[in-house]
Design a protein around this motif. Structure first.
Motif, PDB file in Angstrom:
ATOM      1  N   PRO A   1     120.604   4.124 -16.130  1.00 16.30           N
ATOM      2  CA  PRO A   1     121.766   4.334 -15.419  1.00 16.30           C
ATOM      3  C   PRO A   1     121.936   5.819 -14.774  1.00 16.30           C
ATOM      4  O   PRO A   1     122.796   6.111 -14.317  1.00 16.30           O
ATOM      5  N   PHE A   2     120.712   6.486 -14.681  1.00 17.06           N
ATOM      6  CA  PHE A   2     120.718   7.868 -14.064  1.00 17.06           C
ATOM      7  C   PHE A   2     119.433   7.693 -13.132  1.00 17.06           C
ATOM      8  O   PHE A   2     118.669   8.671 -13.103  1.00 17.06           O
ATOM      9  N   PRO A   3     119.505   7.196 -12.009  1.00 22.68           N
ATOM     10  CA  PRO A   3     118.717   7.067 -10.799  1.00 22.68           C
ATOM     11  C   PRO A   3     118.433   8.459 -10.242  1.00 22.68           C
ATOM     12  O   PRO A   3     119.486   9.174 -10.257  1.00 22.68           O
ATOM     13  N   GLY A   4     117.233   8.620 -10.123  1.00 25.56           N
ATOM     14  CA  GLY A   4     116.966  10.198  -9.297  1.00 25.56           C
ATOM     15  C   GLY A   4     116.745  11.113 -10.441  1.00 25.56           C
ATOM     16  O   GLY A   4     116.596  12.273 -10.012  1.00 25.56           O
ATOM     17  N   SER A   5     116.754  10.890 -11.574  1.00 26.64           N
ATOM     18  CA  SER A   5     116.662  11.872 -12.938  1.00 26.64           C
ATOM     19  C   SER A   5     115.095  11.479 -13.416  1.00 26.64           C
ATOM     20  O   SER A   5     115.256  10.793 -14.363  1.00 26.64           O
ATOM     21  N   PRO A   6     114.072  12.314 -13.325  1.00 26.85           N
ATOM     22  CA  PRO A   6     113.031  11.849 -13.793  1.00 26.85           C
ATOM     23  C   PRO A   6     112.964  12.042 -15.452  1.00 26.85           C
ATOM     24  O   PRO A   6     112.332  11.197 -15.967  1.00 26.85           O
ATOM     25  N   ALA A   7     113.896  12.867 -15.981  1.00 27.80           N
ATOM     26  CA  ALA A   7     114.043  13.049 -17.500  1.00 27.80           C
ATOM     27  C   ALA A   7     114.734  11.731 -17.936  1.00 27.80           C
ATOM     28  O   ALA A   7     114.514  11.545 -19.216  1.00 27.80           O
ATOM     29  N   ASN A   8     115.477  11.043 -17.170  1.00 24.38           N
ATOM     30  CA  ASN A   8     116.178   9.903 -17.787  1.00 24.38           C
ATOM     31  C   ASN A   8     115.535   8.584 -17.142  1.00 24.38           C
ATOM     32  O   ASN A   8     116.114   7.480 -17.233  1.00 24.38           O
ATOM     33  N   ALA A   9     114.165   8.638 -16.886  1.00 26.75           N
ATOM     34  CA  ALA A   9     113.677   7.469 -16.416  1.00 26.75           C
ATOM     35  C   ALA A   9     113.207   6.675 -17.655  1.00 26.75           C
ATOM     36  O   ALA A   9     112.733   7.247 -18.617  1.00 26.75           O
ATOM     37  N   SER A  10     113.290   5.239 -17.575  1.00 24.49           N
ATOM     38  CA  SER A  10     112.845   4.531 -18.813  1.00 24.49           C
ATOM     39  C   SER A  10     111.432   4.643 -18.695  1.00 24.49           C
ATOM     40  O   SER A  10     110.763   4.656 -17.840  1.00 24.49           O
ATOM     41  N   SER A  11     110.898   4.259 -19.968  1.00 24.72           N
ATOM     42  CA  SER A  11     109.288   4.236 -20.033  1.00 24.72           C
ATOM     43  C   SER A  11     108.868   3.002 -19.491  1.00 24.72           C
ATOM     44  O   SER A  11     109.556   2.020 -19.364  1.00 24.72           O
TER      45      SER A  11
END
Length: 279
Positions: free
Chosen positions: A44-54
């Motif tokens: 739900p956080f597009p544009g956030s690499p730290a919050n990308a799904s595995s």
């Protein structure tokens, strides 16, 4: 708008360090079997690499159904910034100009993780707070568009050393110690945050409750203030203030923070294991 719970989780089997997926649940009864069965979703956080799904794997593809017995709840986001509001414990807070403080992102832990107390921390209080989860990159918000920045709300515990708070005028050592920001267990969207009960249970004893309605500065005002001088990013966390009763914590304790409409965040307390080590 349909209310959703969103969670950042790690599969239990096989457990892979660093792996993270996001899951969603729309069940009204959190304690029901439907409430314990989640759907894997894109971040739900597009544009956030730290919050990308595995990388997806069998059983963990978007659309797959997973039961919460098969995963571990993590802190609901990996924030670039964690911010809190100073003096926002009641209506008297409006007598002072709004003022924020910064907590280290490295202080964030998830549900069930231990709050670790160093011997020099002194008097340490937990603070149960309604926490805003930022959904997109924003700057210069106005009262008319502030809500567009909000993905949802979670529970935050603004753990604070009162002794260090008194001696450190910037509050860095008082609030940014490792493990001093438990957050979770999930994000609730479309929450009515105007009058949500907030309280703490300390070692099984319920302490005096209050409400988000008691806060001097409200959600929209806080976001307008913060984005007047800084950019907020997807996954950032904003702790809104603590209006309720607390009690000092010590190793061996358990603290549960409650926010109506979200649920409970529970963390044990232990002595800092790193003291005296070279780590």
């Amino acid at each position: 708008m349909t209310q959703l719970r969103l969670a950042r989780v790690r599969p239990a089997s096989p457990a892979t360090p660093g792996e993270q997926f996001f899951v969603a649940n729309s069940a009204a009864d959190f304690a029901s079997d439907a409430g314990a069965t989640w759907t894997v979703v894109d971040t739900p956080f597009p544009g956030s690499p730290a919050n990308a799904s595995s990388t997806p794997r069998p059983g963990w593809e978007p659309g797959d159904r997973v039961h919460q017995e098969g995963f571990e709840f993590l802190a609901p986001s990996v924030p670039a910034n964690v911010l809190g509001m100073a003096h926002n414990t009641g209506s008297a807070g409006r007598e002072l100009p709004p003022q924020a403080f910064h907590k280290a992102a490295t202080s964030v832990i998830g549900p069930g993780d231990a709050i670790e107390l160093a011997t020099d921390a002194g008097h340490v209080d937990p603070e149960a707070e309604l926490a805003i989860v930022i959904g997109r990159k924003v700057r210069g918000l106005t009262p008319d568009n502030a809500r567009a920045a909000v993905l949802g709300f979670t529970i935050g515990n603004d753990v604070t050393s009162r002794d260090l708070q008194n001696s450190d005028e910037l509050w860095i050592s008082a609030k940014s110690q490792d493990t001093f920001t438990p957050v979770g267990p999930w994000i609730v969207t479309a929450l009515d945050d105007a009058d949500a009960a907030i309280s703490i249970v300390h070692n099984g004893e319920a302490l005096g409750a209050a409400s988000s309605a008691d806060l001097g500065w409200k959600v929209d005002e806080i976001l307008v203030y913060l984005t007047s001088f800084m950019t907020l990013h997807p996954g950032d966390l904003v702790l809104t203030g603590f209006p309720a009763e607390c009690a000092p914590i010590a190793p061996g304790d358990t603290v549960t923070c409650r926010v109506e409409g979200i649920g409970e965040l529970t963390n044990p307390v232990k002595a800092a294991p790193w003291e005296g080590s070279a780590a």
